[in-house]
Design a protein around this motif. Structure first.
Motif, short mmCIF file in Angstrom:
data_model
loop_
_atom_site.label_atom_id
_atom_site.label_comp_id
_atom_site.label_asym_id
_atom_site.label_seq_id
_atom_site.Cartn_x
_atom_site.Cartn_y
_atom_site.Cartn_z
N SER A 89 0.89 -1.27 0.05
CA SER A 89 0.08 0.12 0.03
C SER A 89 0.79 1.40 0.08
N LYS A 279 -7.46 3.32 -2.16
CA LYS A 279 -8.27 2.53 -1.28
C LYS A 279 -8.24 1.11 -1.22
N LYS A 280 -8.21 0.49 -0.07
CA LYS A 280 -7.97 -1.24 -0.15
C LYS A 280 -9.16 -1.94 -0.14
N GLU A 281 -10.38 -1.40 0.04
CA GLU A 281 -11.63 -2.11 0.08
C GLU A 281 -12.24 -2.11 -1.11
N PRO A 282 -13.08 -2.78 -1.64
CA PRO A 282 -13.74 -2.64 -3.02
C PRO A 282 -14.40 -1.45 -3.25
N TYR A 359 -5.01 -3.33 -2.64
CA TYR A 359 -6.00 -4.35 -2.16
C TYR A 359 -5.68 -5.89 -2.65
N ARG A 360 -4.81 -5.86 -3.09
CA ARG A 360 -4.28 -7.64 -3.51
C ARG A 360 -2.66 -7.66 -3.78
#
Length: 471
Positions: A89, A279-282, A359-360
């Motif tokens: 990140s 953003k790390k979330e969907p 996020y991945r």
């Protein structure tokens, strides 16, 4: 299909291939033991011969959109090596001197959501691009016109690259990422830019290609320590796009245009809020729509760079369009998408798949290539362009690691055109899991080595093999 006689099946071994009948159905699956039970069953059915797929035939079927199942291509990924490190990140945020609306005053009136996208499409620079396609008949199809750069490029072998050369190449890559950052941020902060600065940067990559034709694809595996993914992504997409364009047969000037477009293809994302970009979330639907504004924002920012070829604007605007009209922002069909944008779109998706995102974790190169091939079958990418990429990279892309049936680990160093699953590799780790010394590293051409084959694609995040080892 290649015909195989029953006598070629060796008792006491495992089936080396999937063996097909005349109707195309699999009769014996790869790996099944060849024993008396199997041989007696074949005899009772009066089967005297089988058929196997010839090398490259499965890929050719896929690229003709006529392949029955991608599973024919799959090699087992080493599960013990995958997903071992956390997703990266951004650890540092960049402070911009100006808010987006001060860089582009038009943003003061642009709304969020679908209405905002419609407004962006009606802005003057964007409307001019669409008019060029819809009314002025801008030529989207580009043919090679001069001497192909591919024929001018040198091919270095393992052992020909000195340690000094390798170190200087890595330093040049890192400097290019920083120069790209400087150029993009100056534009993001409202400055007018000289296109010569961008052009000179890409010319350096073209010189590297001419001196060492496979080096760019190897460098594209590099991961910069720069916290904002955009800058190294832009450089890597440029390197991959240059290689695809070279495989297509374009000349030096055309390659330069492709490279510039690749470097600038995502410039519009600099005007997307960091809260969305990192953003790390969907993402929510509204956030996805904000992201989808970036091709139009890119056109506005490219206008601030003097002296660029017109094709660069098309690349920035159309690299998210898809062959089956499932892309954005205009859902163009293939005929109305610029060929250079099609090249950059493949490079962009491949590089995005292999890179770590907030996020991945990134995919290993083989899995990313497999995903690209599936996308061809789904009608997303131009099959010819993907084939040019395969010709220059192979199914196991240049720079990636593979495990051989000898339990050795090798680095892919060159493709074998037409033999997509059998590239040229250099063995860098022996069967005892020991890293070989420089003089012990040896090269194997998997298209001619009958007893050696790839059994797994390997995740280098576990092994942490340096970029230039074995290359």
């Amino acid at each position: 299909m290649k015909e195989i006689k029953i006598a070629e099946l060796k008792k006491g071994t495992a089936a080396e291939f999937d063996y097909y009948g005349r109707d195309g159905k699999i009769l014996i699956k790869k790996g099944v033991p060849v024993d008396d039970t199997l041989l007696n069953a074949i005899s009772r059915r009066n089967i005297t011969r089988f058929f196997i797929q010839e090398e490259g035939e499965d890929i050719k079927k896929l690229l003709a959109l006529n392949m029955q199942d991608m599973d024919d291509l799959q090699f087992e990924e080493d599960s013990s090596l995958s997903d071992l490190s956390p997703a990266s990140s951004a650890t540092e945020t960049i402070t911009f001197k100006l808010p987006p609306e001060n860089v582009l005053p038009v943003l003061k009136t642009i709304k969020s959501g679908e209405e905002g996208i419609r407004q962006m499409l009606e802005t003057k620079p964007v409307r001019s691009m669409d008019d060029a396609v819809d009314k002025s008949g801008a030529v989207m199809s580009v043919l090679p016109i001069g001497e192909p750069i591919e024929k001018m490029a040198k091919e270095k072998k393992v052992g020909e690259r000195t340690m000094e050369y390798k170190q200087e190449t890595i330093r040049s890559y890192e400097n290019a990422v920083q120069e790209t950052k400087s150029i993009l941020l100056s534009i993001r902060n409202g400055a007018l830019a000289d296109g010569g600065r961008v052009t000179n940067l890409v010319r350096g990559f073209v010189r590297t290609f001419l001196n060492d034709k496979h080096m760019l694809l190897n460098l594209a595996n590099a991961r910069s320590t720069e916290p904002d993914y955009l800058f190294s992504h832009s450089v890597n997409v440029c390197l991959i796009a240059i290689s695809i364009g070279a495989s297509r047969g374009f000349d030096k000037d055309q390659i330069l245009e492709i490279g510039i477009g690749g470097l600038l293809h995502d410039i519009g994302t600099l005007l997307i809020p960091d809260a969305i970009r990192f953003k790390k979330e969907p993402l929510s639907r509204d956030e996805i729509l904000e992201i989808r504004k970036h091709p139009m924002l890119g056109i506005h920012l490219v206008e601030k760079i003097k002296g660029l070829p017109s094709s660069v604007s098309f690349i920035c605007y159309q690299n998210h369009e898809r062959e089956n009209r499932q892309g954005y922002p205009k859902q163009r069909n293939s005929r109305l998408i610029h060929d250079f944008a099609k090249i950059v779109s493949v490079a962009d998706v491949y590089e995005s798949l292999t890179a770590d995102r907030p996020y991945r974790n990134g995919h290993i190169p083989y899995k990313a290539m497999e995903s690209i091939l599936r996308s061809v079958k789904e009608g997303l990418f131009n099959a010819d362009i993907v084939k040019y990429f395969l010709d220059y990279s192979s199914l196991f892309p240049v720079g990636s690691l593979v495990k051989l049936n000898s339990n050795e680990i090798a680095k892919v160093i060159r493709p074998n055109k037409g033999h997509y699953s059998k590239p040229i590799v250099s063995v860098i780790i022996n069967s005892n899991n020991a890293l070989l010394k420089e003089h012990e590293i040896h090269v194997i051409d998997l298209s001619t080595a009958k007893d050696v084959q790839v059994v797994q694609a390997v995740d280098n995040r576990k092994l942490q093999v340096e970029l230039m080892i074995g290359f």
